[in-house]
Design a protein around this motif. Structure first.
Motif, short mmCIF file in Angstrom:
data_model
loop_
_atom_site.label_atom_id
_atom_site.label_comp_id
_atom_site.label_asym_id
_atom_site.label_seq_id
_atom_site.Cartn_x
_atom_site.Cartn_y
_atom_site.Cartn_z
N HIS A 32 -45.11 54.42 66.20
CA HIS A 32 -44.11 55.51 66.43
C HIS A 32 -44.94 55.14 67.82
CE1 HIS A 32 -44.68 57.71 62.72
NE2 HIS A 32 -43.90 57.68 63.09
N GLU A 35 -47.11 56.58 70.85
CA GLU A 35 -48.66 56.94 69.40
C GLU A 35 -49.63 55.47 71.68
OE1 GLU A 35 -48.47 56.97 66.03
OE2 GLU A 35 -47.44 58.54 66.32
N ARG A 84 -40.72 58.01 68.15
CA ARG A 84 -41.19 58.32 66.47
C ARG A 84 -39.78 58.03 66.13
NH1 ARG A 84 -45.25 61.11 64.11
NH2 ARG A 84 -44.82 61.95 61.59
N HIS A 161 -51.85 54.12 64.97
CA HIS A 161 -51.52 55.15 65.59
C HIS A 161 -52.49 55.97 65.90
CE1 HIS A 161 -47.50 54.85 62.27
NE2 HIS A 161 -48.43 53.98 62.49
N CYS A 162 -51.81 57.07 66.32
CA CYS A 162 -52.44 58.62 67.00
C CYS A 162 -51.33 59.58 66.30
CB CYS A 162 -52.50 58.46 68.26
SG CYS A 162 -51.70 58.87 69.16
N GLU A 231 -54.66 56.45 62.05
CA GLU A 231 -54.68 57.51 63.80
C GLU A 231 -55.77 58.53 64.43
OE1 GLU A 231 -52.02 59.03 63.00
OE2 GLU A 231 -50.86 58.33 61.52
ZN LIG Z 1 -47.09 57.36 63.80
#
Ligand SMILES: [Zn+2]
Length: 361
Positions: A32, A35, A84, A161-162, A231
């Motif tokens: 994404h 992020e 995203r 990710h985050c 994440e």
């Molecule tokens: Zn993500």
């Protein structure tokens, strides 16, 4: 990768150690594309892995993809970065990754079940072959295929990710609980969420699920790929201090898996036990309104606690939104206006048993 005439994108892959050596790990950042903490952790990893390579400390092969989504990095809409969803068709960049399970099962049918080491090599070869043959008709599919081709024969896949506003948490396959909890302990994760199939084929499961499905047919086959979506807190959590600590934790995980020389440090005390993703409770807005949260990410909530107030600016009504299950509030949205049906927060509980697609859109 293909695009309109005159336009192109490229993917950078940094390799540490011998490309053909085992074990093999693939770490990628910001699938994404918005992020950013993931890209910062990758930058710190780049420094650490470069130093380890210069010191002759890399065992096996480590691949680092410092920005996994050049298409999403290039997407802006009305002044906002949109990383995203693919603006072309609205599909989430971390969904609909190729599922190679059926192709590989057909390829290895009748040939595995004799010698685990030989079986693993056979399955890896079949995965590589199936990944190499993937067709693509548009740029996002081409990107997803390329990422799967890079990672598919890895022993370890870490997809960085985050969330919007979040505590450190991670996702992995249910049968890999022990490794997921070990990674969680190193990172200081406050939620470790496990599923066999979270729905719509996110990247981590595209790499690990074929092994899990094959193993149901061939119980002697090792689960030879550990894959996790990590994440790295919330999208604004971009401090050097946190990112370096996270990168060191990932290096330590690789050391424990035999990819880096040296004796691993004792495992830190875990901050949580793994819980089923099916037990994660989304707090959903029943109507539009102003959101006022009562708890920060990482807070422990008892069942029935008010997670947020939802205020209707027209009627003046204040609606408290409560959780049903006790658990850790591990993520919440970054905006404060709710539209009807919007998921505002997520709680890692154990008392729910959701079915169907388990991830946020
Ligand atoms: Zn993500």
């Amino acid at each position: 990768m293909p695009g309109a005439p005159g336009g192109s994108h490229h993917l950078q892959v940094l390799r540490y150690g011998d490309a053909d050596a085992r074990p093999k790990a693939t770490l990628q950042a910001a699938l994404h594309a918005d992020e950013i903490p993931a890209m910062l952790v990758a930058w710190h990893l780049r420094t650490l892995l470069g130093e380890l390579e210069a010191a002759g400390q890399i065992r096996g092969c480590i691949q680092l993809v410092p920005y996994a989504n050049p298409l999403g990095l290039d997407q802006h809409l009305l002044g906002q970065h949109e990383g995203r969803f693919d603006l072309r068709d609205g599909v989430n960049f971390n969904r609909l990754h190729p599922d190679l399970s059926a192709a590989v099962m057909a390829q290895v049918a009748g040939r595995v079940g004799h010698d685990p080491e030989r079986d693993v090599a056979l399955v890896r070869a079949a995965l590589r072959e199936a990944a190499a043959a993937l067709p693509a008709t548009h740029p996002a599919q081409h990107l997803k295929n390329r990422l799967v081709q890079l990672a598919i024969d890895s022993d370890i896949v870490l997809d960085l990710h985050c969330d919007s506003e979040a505590a450190m948490h991670l996702y992995a396959l249910t049968p890999q609980r022990a490794l997921a909890e070990e990674l969680g302990a190193l990172l200081g994760a406050q939620a470790v969420l496990l599923a066999e199939d979270s729905g719509d084929s996110p990247f981590d499961e595209a790499c690990s699920r074929p092994w899990n499905l094959l193993r149901q047919q061939h119980p002697g086959l090792p689960l030879a790929c550990f894959s996790s979506t990590v994440e790295l807190r919330g999208e604004a959590d971009t401090s050097h201090e946190l990112a370096r600590r996270d990168a060191l934790a990932l290096v330590e995980f690789l050391r424990r898996r035999g990819l880096i020389a040296g004796t691993p440090a004792p495992l830190p005390q875990p901050l949580c036990e793994a819980t089923p993703l099916a037990g994660s409770e989304p707090i959903t807005a029943p109507r539009a309104g102003v959101v006022v949260f009562h708890h920060a990410p990482g807070s422990w909530l008892e069942a029935g606690s008010v997670v947020a107030d939802l205020i209707d600016p027209e009627t003046g009504e204040l609606l408290p939104l409560r959780c049903h299950s006790a658990g850790r509030l591990y993520a919440r949205i970054a905006t404060r206006w709710a539209t009807p049906g919007k998921r505002l927060a997520k709680i890692a509980g154990t008392s729910l048993a959701r079915t169907g697609k388990l991830l946020s859109p």
